[in-house]
Design a protein around this motif. Structure first.
Motif, PDB file in Angstrom:
ATOM      1  N   GLN A 158       0.825  -1.206   0.000  1.00 32.39           N
ATOM      2  CA  GLN A 158       0.000   0.000   0.000  1.00 32.39           C
ATOM      3  C   GLN A 158       0.865   1.265   0.000  1.00 32.39           C
ATOM      4  OE1 GLN A 158      -2.445  -0.243   3.464  1.00 32.39           O
ATOM      5  NE2 GLN A 158      -0.757  -0.153   4.909  1.00 32.39           N
ATOM      6  N   PHE A 159       0.349   2.295  -0.670  1.00 24.92           N
ATOM      7  CA  PHE A 159       0.966   3.621  -0.794  1.00 24.92           C
ATOM      8  C   PHE A 159       2.234   3.626  -1.653  1.00 24.92           C
ATOM      9  CE2 PHE A 159      -1.471   3.999   3.168  1.00 24.92           C
ATOM     10  CZ  PHE A 159      -2.228   5.126   2.883  1.00 24.92           C
ATOM     11  N   THR A 160       2.548   2.523  -2.296  1.00 22.75           N
ATOM     12  CA  THR A 160       3.729   2.473  -3.157  1.00 22.75           C
ATOM     13  C   THR A 160       3.408   3.054  -4.530  1.00 22.75           C
ATOM     14  OG1 THR A 160       4.526   0.506  -2.001  1.00 22.75           O
ATOM     15  CG2 THR A 160       5.446   0.928  -4.165  1.00 22.75           C
ATOM     16  N   ARG A 161       4.414   3.653  -5.161  1.00 27.52           N
ATOM     17  CA  ARG A 161       4.253   4.212  -6.506  1.00 27.52           C
ATOM     18  C   ARG A 161       5.220   3.513  -7.464  1.00 27.52           C
ATOM     19  NH1 ARG A 161       5.611   9.573  -7.255  1.00 27.52           N
ATOM     20  NH2 ARG A 161       7.394   9.098  -5.944  1.00 27.52           N
ATOM     21  N   ILE A 162       4.731   3.282  -8.671  1.00 24.63           N
ATOM     22  CA  ILE A 162       5.543   2.672  -9.717  1.00 24.63           C
ATOM     23  C   ILE A 162       5.549   3.629 -10.902  1.00 24.63           C
ATOM     24  CG2 ILE A 162       5.841   0.675 -11.228  1.00 24.63           C
ATOM     25  CD1 ILE A 162       4.254  -0.955  -9.164  1.00 24.63           C
ATOM     26  N   GLY A 163       6.732   4.081 -11.280  1.00 25.47           N
ATOM     27  CA  GLY A 163       6.849   5.109 -12.306  1.00 25.47           C
ATOM     28  C   GLY A 163       6.590   4.590 -13.711  1.00 25.47           C
ATOM     29  N   ALA A 164       6.303   5.511 -14.616  1.00 19.41           N
ATOM     30  CA  ALA A 164       5.986   5.177 -16.005  1.00 19.41           C
ATOM     31  C   ALA A 164       7.115   4.370 -16.643  1.00 19.41           C
ATOM     32  CB  ALA A 164       5.744   6.459 -16.804  1.00 19.41           C
ATOM     33  N   HIS A 165       6.741   3.421 -17.484  1.00 20.63           N
ATOM     34  CA  HIS A 165       7.656   2.590 -18.271  1.00 20.63           C
ATOM     35  C   HIS A 165       8.473   1.606 -17.429  1.00 20.63           C
ATOM     36  CE1 HIS A 165       6.865   5.071 -21.832  1.00 20.63           C
ATOM     37  NE2 HIS A 165       7.055   6.127 -21.074  1.00 20.63           N
ATOM     38  N   GLN A 255      11.574  13.265  -6.245  1.00 18.59           N
ATOM     39  CA  GLN A 255      11.324  14.304  -5.245  1.00 18.59           C
ATOM     40  C   GLN A 255      10.020  14.067  -4.497  1.00 18.59           C
ATOM     41  OE1 GLN A 255      11.602  17.693  -7.843  1.00 18.59           O
ATOM     42  NE2 GLN A 255      13.802  17.944  -7.526  1.00 18.59           N
ATOM     43  N   ALA A 256       9.085  13.347  -5.125  1.00 23.65           N
ATOM     44  CA  ALA A 256       7.790  13.108  -4.470  1.00 23.65           C
ATOM     45  C   ALA A 256       7.780  11.836  -3.647  1.00 23.65           C
ATOM     46  CB  ALA A 256       6.685  13.022  -5.538  1.00 23.65           C
ATOM     47  N   SER A 257       8.842  11.047  -3.700  1.00 21.78           N
ATOM     48  CA  SER A 257       8.839   9.753  -3.016  1.00 21.78           C
ATOM     49  C   SER A 257       8.854   9.937  -1.511  1.00 21.78           C
ATOM     50  CB  SER A 257      10.053   8.934  -3.438  1.00 21.78           C
ATOM     51  OG  SER A 257      10.097   7.701  -2.756  1.00 21.78           O
ATOM     52  N   THR A 258       7.959   9.246  -0.840  1.00 19.33           N
ATOM     53  CA  THR A 258       7.919   9.270   0.622  1.00 19.33           C
ATOM     54  C   THR A 258       8.301   7.918   1.219  1.00 19.33           C
ATOM     55  OG1 THR A 258       5.552   8.728   0.634  1.00 19.33           O
ATOM     56  CG2 THR A 258       6.163  11.066   0.679  1.00 19.33           C
ATOM     57  N   ARG A 259       8.215   6.857   0.444  1.00 21.23           N
ATOM     58  CA  ARG A 259       8.559   5.519   0.938  1.00 21.23           C
ATOM     59  C   ARG A 259      10.016   5.167   0.681  1.00 21.23           C
ATOM     60  NH1 ARG A 259       4.844   2.259   2.672  1.00 21.23           N
ATOM     61  NH2 ARG A 259       6.181   0.450   2.312  1.00 21.23           N
ATOM     62  N   GLY A 260      10.714   6.019  -0.088  1.00 25.25           N
ATOM     63  CA  GLY A 260      12.046   5.660  -0.540  1.00 25.25           C
ATOM     64  C   GLY A 260      11.957   4.812  -1.785  1.00 25.25           C
ATOM     65  N   ILE A 261      13.013   4.817  -2.590  1.00 28.87           N
ATOM     66  CA  ILE A 261      12.982   4.090  -3.854  1.00 28.87           C
ATOM     67  C   ILE A 261      13.690   2.751  -3.717  1.00 28.87           C
ATOM     68  CG2 ILE A 261      12.905   6.239  -5.165  1.00 28.87           C
ATOM     69  CD1 ILE A 261      15.860   5.652  -5.957  1.00 28.87           C
ATOM     70  N   ALA A 262      13.276   1.831  -4.579  1.00 28.78           N
ATOM     71  CA  ALA A 262      13.951   0.535  -4.638  1.00 28.78           C
ATOM     72  C   ALA A 262      15.395   0.772  -5.110  1.00 28.78           C
ATOM     73  CB  ALA A 262      13.223  -0.381  -5.614  1.00 28.78           C
ATOM     74  N   ARG A 263      16.356   0.285  -4.333  1.00 27.43           N
ATOM     75  CA  ARG A 263      17.756   0.458  -4.712  1.00 27.43           C
ATOM     76  C   ARG A 263      18.512  -0.851  -4.523  1.00 27.43           C
ATOM     77  NH1 ARG A 263      20.652   5.993  -3.458  1.00 27.43           N
ATOM     78  NH2 ARG A 263      21.374   5.561  -5.555  1.00 27.43           N
TER      79      ARG A 263
END
Length: 263
Positions: A158-165, A255-263
């Protein structure tokens, strides 16, 4: 209209169903549903709640669309499900309406290919031209950008975002944001590369693909902090004006990430 509606289908008074819509045997359409021109509803479907479905969608048997959100805070508010045009929704998919704790609407855009058993939970926002393979599951409040591909059995927190492409491989566990263009898989999740083949198929020029490759290196191959990688992006946009929109997409996402990005 009667020639398109099976005699066993139940369409409640108040439903707005375009005369060209076909409805299969034993399907049920509730009083607050609106279905646009050319959409085909298979047999044994249930479409309820405040649900709006656009034009030329194909919805296969046993789909459940517009049911109440699976959220204990839900108190009967008139939240919505909105489905755009040209989508294919395969067997046993379940899409829920939104909640008052968010925008109150779950959205699926246009021209998406949604395979069997996919769950789109309350308040999810799914863009256009995505592919969600069998049993992909989106928890509440997930945002999925345009052209995303999710492999079968992938689960999204929940609340995760997946960017275009972006693209996620089979049975991925996504609990942090996935930046645009990246290719991920696994549990724990790892970024493997960038979605070069997908970009080629969508007509990205060599210069744009090279810019995406550079962004991948900045984020994942040069040992930079996220802040340092972000700071390097404006120079990339200046160097490759053709890819300025792609760089801006990445900047805005990070800049909008609040959960942190997959790294």
């Amino acid at each position: 209209m009667s020639q398109h509606i099976h005699s066993t289908a139940l369409i409640a008074e108040g439903a707005v169903v375009h005369p060209s819509v076909s409805v299969g045997a034993y399907s049920i359409i509730g009083p607050d549903v609106e279905i646009g021109e050319g959409t085909c509803i298979g047999p044994h479907c249930v479409i309820e709640g405040h649900t709006r479905i656009g034009r030329n969608n194909q919805i296969f048997q046993f789909a459940s669309l517009g049911a109440q959100p699976q959220d204990k805070k839900y108190a009967g508010e008139p939240t919505r499900l909105e489905i755009g045009d040209g989508n294919t929704i395969r067997e046993f998919c379940t899409f829920n309406t939104g909640t008052a704790q968010d925008e109150g609407v779950t959205r699926l855009g246009n021209n998406n290919w949604v395979m069997a058993y996919v769950h789109i939970a309350h308040d999810c926002q799914v863009g256009n031209n995505t592919i969600l393979a069998n049993n992909a599951t989106l928890a509440g409040h997930v945002h999925v950008g345009d052209w995303v591909i999710l492999g079968g059995l992938t689960g999204v927190h929940q609340f995760t975002r997946i960017g275009a492409h972006a693209m996620a491989g089979f049975s991925s566990h996504i609990s942090q944001d996935v930046p645009p263009f990246m290719m991920v898989d696994g549990n724990p999740l790892a970024v493997r590369s960038f979605n070069i083949e997908g970009l080629r198929r969508r007509g990205f020029t060599p210069a744009r693909i090279q810019a995406v490759k550079t962004m991948h290196k900045l984020l994942y191959r040069q040992g930079l902090t996220l802040q340092a990688a972000l700071a390097a992006l404006p120079a990339l946009a200046e160097k490759t004006p053709e890819a300025a929109a792609d760089v801006a997409l990445m900047q805005d996402f990070l800049q909008a990430s609040t959960r942190g990005i997959a790294r």
